[in-house]
Each structure stands twice: as structure tokens, then as C-alpha cells.
Design an enzyme around this catalytic site. Structure first.
Site, short mmCIF file in Angstrom:
data_model
loop_
_atom_site.label_atom_id
_atom_site.label_comp_id
_atom_site.label_asym_id
_atom_site.label_seq_id
_atom_site.Cartn_x
_atom_site.Cartn_y
_atom_site.Cartn_z
N ASN A 176 35.74 43.31 40.99
CA ASN A 176 34.80 43.04 42.08
C ASN A 176 35.11 43.91 43.29
OD1 ASN A 176 33.11 40.94 40.98
ND2 ASN A 176 34.96 39.66 40.99
N ASN A 198 48.53 41.18 39.55
CA ASN A 198 48.13 39.91 40.17
C ASN A 198 46.78 39.38 39.67
OD1 ASN A 198 47.94 37.89 42.49
ND2 ASN A 198 46.20 39.22 42.92
N TYR A 213 45.99 28.81 30.26
CA TYR A 213 46.52 29.33 31.53
C TYR A 213 48.04 29.17 31.57
CZ TYR A 213 46.81 30.00 36.63
OH TYR A 213 47.13 30.46 37.89
N LYS A 219 51.02 32.02 31.81
CA LYS A 219 51.97 32.07 32.93
C LYS A 219 53.42 31.93 32.45
CE LYS A 219 48.89 32.86 36.11
NZ LYS A 219 48.84 34.14 36.81
N THR A 229 41.93 29.76 47.22
CA THR A 229 41.44 31.10 46.84
C THR A 229 40.09 30.92 46.13
OG1 THR A 229 42.43 31.01 44.65
CG2 THR A 229 43.81 31.92 46.40
N1 LIG Z 1 45.18 29.93 43.68
C1 LIG Z 1 46.23 29.28 43.17
O1 LIG Z 1 46.48 28.08 43.43
C2 LIG Z 1 47.17 30.03 42.28
C3 LIG Z 1 48.39 29.42 41.94
C4 LIG Z 1 49.27 30.11 41.11
C5 LIG Z 1 48.95 31.36 40.64
N2 LIG Z 1 47.76 31.92 40.98
C6 LIG Z 1 47.49 33.26 40.46
O2 LIG Z 1 47.20 34.14 41.53
C7 LIG Z 1 46.50 35.28 41.02
C8 LIG Z 1 45.34 35.58 41.95
O3 LIG Z 1 44.40 34.51 41.87
P1 LIG Z 1 43.73 33.85 43.14
O4 LIG Z 1 44.14 32.43 43.18
O5 LIG Z 1 43.94 34.70 44.33
O6 LIG Z 1 42.21 33.83 42.67
P2 LIG Z 1 40.96 34.70 43.11
O7 LIG Z 1 39.90 34.32 42.15
O8 LIG Z 1 40.69 34.51 44.55
O9 LIG Z 1 41.43 36.20 42.86
C9 LIG Z 1 41.53 36.74 41.57
C10 LIG Z 1 41.13 38.22 41.63
O10 LIG Z 1 41.32 38.78 40.32
C11 LIG Z 1 40.18 39.57 40.04
N3 LIG Z 1 39.98 39.69 38.59
C12 LIG Z 1 39.71 38.71 37.70
N4 LIG Z 1 39.54 39.23 36.47
C13 LIG Z 1 39.71 40.57 36.59
C14 LIG Z 1 39.65 41.65 35.68
N5 LIG Z 1 39.35 41.47 34.38
N6 LIG Z 1 39.88 42.89 36.14
C15 LIG Z 1 40.16 43.10 37.45
N7 LIG Z 1 40.22 42.12 38.37
C16 LIG Z 1 39.99 40.87 37.94
C17 LIG Z 1 39.03 38.85 40.71
O11 LIG Z 1 37.90 39.69 40.91
C18 LIG Z 1 39.68 38.41 42.02
O12 LIG Z 1 39.55 39.38 43.02
C19 LIG Z 1 46.09 34.91 39.60
O13 LIG Z 1 46.97 35.54 38.69
C20 LIG Z 1 46.29 33.41 39.56
O14 LIG Z 1 46.54 32.95 38.26
C21 LIG Z 1 46.87 31.29 41.80
#
Ligand SMILES: NC(=O)c1ccc[n+]([C@@H]2O[C@H](COP(=O)([O-])OP(=O)(O)OC[C@H]3O[C@@H](n4cnc5c(N)ncnc54)[C@H](O)[C@@H]3O)[C@@H](O)[C@H]2O)c1
Length: 292
Positions: free
Chosen positions: A49, A91, A164, A168, A201
Site C-alpha cells: 500500500n 515487519n 498467526y 510468530k 494499528t
Molecule cells: N498491532 C498489534 O497489536 C501487533 C502486535 C504484535 C505484532 N504485530 C505485528 O506488527 C507488524 C505490523 O502490523 P501492524 O499492527 O502495524 O498492522 P498494520 O496493518 O497497521 O500494518 C501492516 C503493514 O503491512 C503491510 N502489508 C501487509 N501485507 C503485505 C504484503 N504482502 N506486502 C507488503 N506489505 C504488506 C500493510 O500494507 C501495512 O502497511 C505485523 O507483523 C504484525 O503481525 C502487531
């Protein structure tokens, strides 16, 4: 478990560094991008995106992390623009997609393969990003730098979104597998991971979590743990858990619990086996993980 404080002075050394990251268009990746730019670093961001911000030290490369060729281009862009990469942050992620207790059938009534999107994005693409990052870090002159992986607090818990959670745990497994290899490489290469708790997020809407009686944290909190893992050159194989604005290093305590029962563990045996096999040469027999 050691509680951590992340002071501004702990992350200032990122000024002038070049960071390649994925998933920078939203949430944790976007907050990290903004922090890195504030610290004076340059960022090359790959996301499927578009990026909602612009900056003269920020480059966006449209990237689907599931496509190997897209990831190759992302790193090539960084190398072409900056000549060097200091850190790579794997990430990008998606939420769970599979229900392993649901029967999804094809037209003839046969069970269909489950949806592997969460494994492909959250594990396979993370390994690919780290592999490419290590390639560039190893082959630049002078060699060196670090990889940071986004795991999750679900990497050390029972958590009912099973695909998921599998991915992880796999991210943590990849880091654990790579630490002895990087230490054995003799090069200044590091790998560390973050384990955010529930963070507001695109993936985790604040209202939904709050309705369940739990507060979320800002992605700005998580961004500081990413910066620390990059900036502190003593960090190797660490896992920083963050929740509601506080930080803990988890990995040392988890590995100590295991070591208290197992002693030095299987890797010390594998190290000896591999040294013996190297002395014997190619006809010495096959090992787990070898291509012989
Ligand atoms: N939000 C939480 O509570 C939380 C907790 C633990 C871990 N995480 C991890 O943090 C990381 C970021 O997630 P977030 O929470 O910021 O969510 P988010 O949805 O705000 O961000 C995720 C980003 O990844 C991008 N993305 C998804 N699929 C993709 C692809 N195929 N190619 C390229 N980009 C892609 C999306 O466009 C987005 O910009 C993830 O790995 C998620 O598992 C999040």
C-alpha cells in the site's frame, strides 16, 4: 524478565544510518519510519500500500513481500540510492486467515488446503527479507549491520488465532536458529526481534480491544523498541516485549528456564557434530539441515 527503559540517548546513534523496512505504510512500520526520520536516518520502505507521508530521506518502493523479485528490488533500490544498508526491519504482516477446525470443501467434496496467507506474509516473507538483508550486510564493505524481525507477544503464548501464532513462533525460531550462525560467522551481524502486545494499528482497532476491557498502546511505543534493537550493538538474539508503554527483554529469561533443565542444550552438541563432520570432509555422512 528484565524491564527496560529506552532513553533518547540510547537511540541517537541511528543518525545517518540507512534502514530498509517492510510494512511501513501503516501502524508499527509507519511509526518506526517517522521515528527513524526524526533521528536523522534514511528509510527505504517497501509496502503493498502507498506511504501516507513524504520526506527527502524516505524512499517508497511498492513491494508485495510475498514476491521474491519485489523484495530483491526493494534492497537493490536502497543499495543504489545510499550505497550501504545498516539495518533491515522485516515487519509487514497480516492477521490470521485460517480456521483449522473448519471444513472447506471443493466441488467434489474433498477437503481444500487451508489458507496460508498468514504463514506466507508473517513467516516466509520475513525469512526472505532477513535473508536478503543478511546478503547485503555481509557483502558490503565493511560488512555489518543488523536485522530486526517483528514477532509478537503471541510468539511465546498460547493464542487462539493458530495460523498467526504459528507464524510468530516461527519468527522467534528463525532468530534462535540464526544467532549461533551469525556468532560463528565472525562478522558484525546481529539479529533481534520485537514482541509487541496489543497495539493500535490497522490490524488492531483500538475500539475493539477496549470493548474487551484491555487498553492498547500507541505504535510509537513499539517504534522505540525497534530503534533500540538497531542502535544498541550489544543486542544479539534479544526479544523486546512492549505492552501499554512498558518494555521487557524476554529471551534471556525464557532461555534460562530451558537451560536450567537442559544445561548447554542441543546446539552445543550440534556444534561439535558439525566441527567433526567438517574435519572428516564431504564423505563424513549427512546431518540434519545439511544438503548432503
Ligand atoms: N498491532 C498489534 O497489536 C501487533 C502486535 C504484535 C505484532 N504485530 C505485528 O506488527 C507488524 C505490523 O502490523 P501492524 O499492527 O502495524 O498492522 P498494520 O496493518 O497497521 O500494518 C501492516 C503493514 O503491512 C503491510 N502489508 C501487509 N501485507 C503485505 C504484503 N504482502 N506486502 C507488503 N506489505 C504488506 C500493510 O500494507 C501495512 O502497511 C505485523 O507483523 C504484525 O503481525 C502487531
Amino acid at each position: 524478565m528484565a524491564a527496560l527503559t529506552i532513553k533518547d540517548e540510547n537511540i541517537q546513534s541511528l543518525t545517518g544510518k540507512v534502514i530498509v523496512l517492510t510494512g511501513g505504510s501503516s501502524g508499527i512500520g509507519l511509526a518506526t519510519t517517522k521515528l527513524l526520520l526524526e533521528l536523522g536516518a534514511s528509510v527505504v520502505s517497501g509496502d503493498i500500500n502507498p506511504l501516507p507521508i513524504e520526506h527527502d530521506r524516505l524512499t517508497f518502493v511498492k513491494t508485495n513481500v510475498k514476491q521474491w523479485s519485489d523484495l530483491v528490488s526493494l534492497f537493490d533500490h536502497a543499495k543504489e540510492r545510499h550505497g550501504r544498508i545498516n539495518h533491515a526491519f522485516a515487519n509487514a504482516g497480516v492477521s490470521g486467515r485460517a480456521d483449522y477446525l473448519e471444513d472447506k470443501l471443493d466441488e467434489s467434496g474433498k477437503l481444500l488446503e487451508p489458507n496460508h496467507e498468514a504463514l506466507d506474509v508473517n513467516l516466509k516473507a520475513v525469512v526472505n527479507t532477513a535473508y536478503l538483508g543478511l546478503h547485503h550486510l555481509r557483502h558490503q564493505d565493511p560488512a555489518g549491520g543488523s536485522i530486526v524481525l517483528t514477532a509478537s507477544a503471541t510468539c511465546f503464548q498460547r493464542f487462539r488465532i493458530a495460523d498467526y501464532t504459528t507464524a510468530k513462533h516461527g519468527v522467534l525460531g528463525f532468530m534462535r536458529g540464526m544467532v549461533p550462525n551469525l556468532e560463528g560467522s565472525g562478522l558484525p551481524l546481529r539479529i533481534n526481534s520485537l514482541a509487541p502486545g496489543l497495539t493500535e494499528t490497522g490490524m488492531v482497532p483500538k475500539g475493539v480491544v477496549e470493548a474487551a476491557g484491555h487498553a492498547t498502546q500507541s505504535p510509537d511505543v513499539v517504534a522505540r523498541s525497534v530503534a533500540l534493537l538497531m542502535a544498541d550493538e550489544t543486542y544479539q538474539g534479544k526479544l523486546i516485549y512492549s505492552d501499554q508503554g512498558k518494555y521487557w527483554e524476554m529471551e534471556d529469561a525464557m532461555l534460562k528456564t530451558v537451560a536450567d533443565i537442559m544445561g548447554a542444550g542441543d546446539d552445543s552438541i550440534m556444534e561439535k557434530i558439525m566441527k567433526m563432520a567438517a574435519q572428516r570432509g564431504p564423505s563424513g555422512g549427512s546431518l540434519p539441515g545439511s544438503s548432503n
